[in-house]
Every structure is written in structure tokens, then in C-alpha cells.
Design an enzyme around this catalytic site. Sequence first.
Site, PDB file in Angstrom:
ATOM      1  N   GLU A 247      -7.462   5.826  -6.886  1.00 22.03           N
ATOM      2  CA  GLU A 247      -6.109   6.283  -7.231  1.00 22.03           C
ATOM      3  C   GLU A 247      -5.500   5.192  -8.082  1.00 22.03           C
ATOM      4  OE1 GLU A 247      -4.121   7.405  -3.631  1.00 22.03           O
ATOM      5  OE2 GLU A 247      -5.629   8.909  -3.174  1.00 22.03           O
ATOM      6  N   CYS A 281       3.477   4.398  -8.504  1.00 23.22           N
ATOM      7  CA  CYS A 281       2.493   4.952  -9.447  1.00 23.22           C
ATOM      8  C   CYS A 281       3.015   6.246 -10.059  1.00 23.22           C
ATOM      9  CB  CYS A 281       1.154   5.171  -8.770  1.00 23.22           C
ATOM     10  SG  CYS A 281       1.261   6.244  -7.336  1.00 23.22           S
TER      11      CYS A 281
END
Length: 515
Positions: A247, A281
Site C-alpha cells: 500500500e 496517503c
Amino acid sequence: MALLKPVDGPGELHGRRKLEVFNPATLEKNGEIVVATASGVQQAVTAARAAQESWAALGFGERSRLMLKVRDALIGGVDSLIEVICNDTGKPRIEVLAGEVSGSCEALTFYARHARRLLGSRRERRHPLESVKLVRSYGPMGVVGAITPWNFPLLLSVAPTVQALMAGNAVVLKPSEVTPFVGLALEEVFRAAEVPEGVFQVVSGDASTGAALVQSGCDMISFAGSARTGRAVAEACAQRLIPYALELTGKNPMILCEDADLERASRYAVSGAFANSGQICTSIERVYVVEKVAQPFVDRVVALTRRLRQGPETLGEIDVGSLTLPDQLDVLERHVKDAIDKGARALTGGRRNPAYEGYFYEPTVLVDVDDSMQVMHEETFGPMLPIQVVKDEDEALQLVGGDSYALQVSLWTRSGYRARQLADRVPVGRVTVNDVSSSHSMFASPVVGIKQSGIDRGNAESGLKRYTRVQSVLQPRFPFRGDGLSYPYGSGALRAHERMLRVFYRSPIGRLLGK
Ligand code: NAD
């Protein structure tokens, strides 16, 4: 001043290194950690392997009970946990509570409640004339090494851990060296919940510890962090032929159509860009707004940004905390300089906050930006909101389509039809409509970073399944021979297979059989 300082002298004894860790908001020392060596990591993995089988044998019910106990222990010690997170990260208390603690409780609850349904063995429904029955089951990989970043040190450690544990794995967690005390606090929480020894362990340390974990014989690596490190982890996993989930970095755009609700959009643009000091993020990293509504949107954003209160948590009510990693100051300064040199204007901020010694950068709104600027393509990971005016949403989509990162896009329009049409045209993992985050169903909806933003699906059913190996058990349904290929071949078998080919794929019976 650096956030981490190697400790010389006795710390080096027996090849052990120590790091001093500082609070990024106050620059006070938080403490020291001993960097786990490769043999220390190996020991943890060996202990995990010894514990894993009996952990898996506990079954979903008991694992679920223990995960809910972890949640209760987490809530029981919430005040000291929040303090540790504030000290390690420089976040405001409210962000720790709402983002880290609540998110972790949601993850623990969601996977404890749903793992059995999502991962239980099931017999596939097959056509009545199919000759084989199929049972599919999801077994644990074994030992999962989880390597996590500093921006959500609790949540991003709890989320992979609970998924892997509910799937029957043991976990060795390597938290970021920038926020090591959060990892250690989490280990305490698991201990308080009486999770069996060895099932969840933390190894503290830096990049060398993460690299050692990848080499340590784990059966899978779960990684969240930068695309650069993700690539190194992927290469090391490929050498060992073990699976990995990555990720990674995002550069998430917000796109405003001319029918957007400007009042709501401006509020969410500001919180989406500046929450957690922009170190999420899925932060809004840039905005594309159609020219017809650009000015009123910018005016609202600037007014809201000017009202934000910034400072260390100790000041009381604040909105924007410090950066966690001082390196982000360099990125912010580089992006602002590059943009201003090329003609952009900073309507707010554009500099370090002079009121504090800690790593505070003022929330910055940039206008007159264009596609040539670094700030529109490289991840800033700081309190930065560049706003580019576009002719229409087609132009915005064209600018977004060429990106190397593709994690999340936020679309703003009052038309549901237009939102779905635009969503179909953006090749990203997740689209939010008239919203900037997916916090409402964070674990129920899969997230898939594509291009340089990640590999493999996270969250929900697909997230859980990545911590499993799927096993298919096939068994003949009818007690006669001749349904497969077995010796001796003979001309009869050949003719039977020729007939089958025709019947299956060239006849109405074939369609009836679902071929
Ligand atoms: P990073 O890549 O520098 O470090 C992440 C972790 O990897 C740390 O624990 C670090 O010690 C470890 N590490 C470093 N080198 C290693 C190596 N060679 N082998 C194994 N482990 C190694 O990332 P960061 O600075 O901690 O985090 C910020 C980045 O993470 C941002 O780019 C952000 O977008 C991204 N991020 C992505 C997600 C997501 O879900 N997509 C979530 C959070 C953060």
C-alpha cells in the site's frame, strides 16, 4: 535537528545500535530504542512460527473473542496510548482519537465479526451435471511480517495485524523507526488482552530491521509506505518467492464540476488537505476546479484556511499539528519554491511556522499552478493545497489520467449520473463523491492502489483473503469411470473426448450445462 539520533558508546555493545527519538512538535526527547538485529528478528519469527499452529487451531470464534478483548484493552488504556501517539507524531489529540483510536477499534470489530463469514470454507454451487464437486477453503499463510509507516502508526499497524490474525496467521510487526513507541504500546495492549505469547510480536528498528524481516523466513510481507521502499520490498520478496501486499504513495486529486456544492467542497478540501498535516496517503494533494466556479471556491478555501489554529498539542485547542518527519519540510520548501519560480502564488502559508521550533509548516494554498510544477505530480505529504483552474472536467481527467500514482480521486458534482460517468473514466483504486475520505465504510470497502500506488487489494473481503492461501478440494460426484483422462487411453477414450468437445461447446446441451 534530526528526529532520530544514533546513540554512540555503550549502545553499540554486542553490535546493538540504539536510536534516540524526539517529539516532532516540541523537539523533546521521547526515549531510546534498541534496533533489533537480524538475529533478533529471526528469533521473533521462530517464536511466531511456534505459536501459529495452535493460534489457527483456536478457530474463528476464539480468535474473534480475543480480538474484541484487544479492542477493550485498547480503550481501557486509551489516555496513555493517545499521549504516546501525540508525542511520537505531533498530531492533535482529536485526530489521534478520531483517526487512530476509533479507526483501530473499527478494524478490530469489523474483522472479528466478519472473518468467519468471509473466510469460512464453502462448497461451490455447481451445475447439477458437473462431474466434480468443489470445496474452497482459506487457510493461513503462516507467519506474516508487517512493515508499517509513521503517518498512522496505530491504525496502519492494527489493520493488517487483525486481518492477518483473524485469518489464522501469527504476526511480526516492524513499526516505523519514527514512531517506535506506538508499536511498543500496541504490544502492551495485546499482552493485556492475553493474546497467546508469540502470536503478535513487535520488532523495533529502522530500514535494516525491515529488510531483515523480509529475509527472515516469513511466509508473506504486508507493507505500507513509500513507493520507493515498496519497490525494494517487492524485489526482496521476489528473490524469496513469497507473496507481498503493498500500500503505497498517493497524489490524490479533487475535481470540482461547475454544479459542485461549493460550501461543502471548500470545507472538505481544507480538511482533506490539512488533516494530519497533510500526511495521509489519501489526503487531497491537489484540486482541479472548472473556471466558472474557481474564484468563489478559492475565496472560501482561503477564508477557512486562515482560521486554522496550528501548534503543539500542549496548547489545547488546535486544528493542525506538526509534521512528523522533518524531511517533509524539505519537500514542502522544494515544491513551493519550484511552483513560485514558475508563476504560482501562495495565498496562505508558504513557509515554516516561525512561532515554533518544532516541525510546523503553515497550511498553504497555492493558486496559478499548472501541470509543469512538481507540486502537481510528486507527493508532498504536508499541509499543501494547490488549486489549478481547468476549462472543464474533461481537461481535469486528462491531467489526472497520465499520473503514475492512482490511489483515490474525489469528485464533486450534484449529479449522481455525472459522478458515475466520471468515476468510470478515472483509473484509480477508489473514488469518493462529494466527500474526501472513505472513513464511513473504511474496512467494508476494498481499496486498491494501482500503478505506483500499490499492489493487491486491501480491506474488506479481499483484504482478509490476501492473508490466506486458497485451497480447492475437488472430488468426483458420480461413481463411474471415464469422466477424466486416465490410462489406458485407447481409441474409445479419444472418441469420447471428441464427442464431449462437440456436445459441450457446439450443442444446446452444452449451453444447458453452462459451458
Ligand atoms: P517508508 O517507505 O520510508 O517506510 C515505511 C516502512 O518501511 C518503515 O517502517 C521503514 O522502516 C521500513 N523500511 C524502510 N526501508 C526498508 C527496506 N529496505 N526493507 C524493508 N523495510 C524498510 O515510508 P514512510 O515515510 O514511513 O511513510 C510515508 C509513505 O507511506 C507515503 O508515501 C505515504 O503515501 C505512504 N503510505 C501509504 C499508505 C496506503 O495505504 N497506500 C498508507 C500510509 C502511508
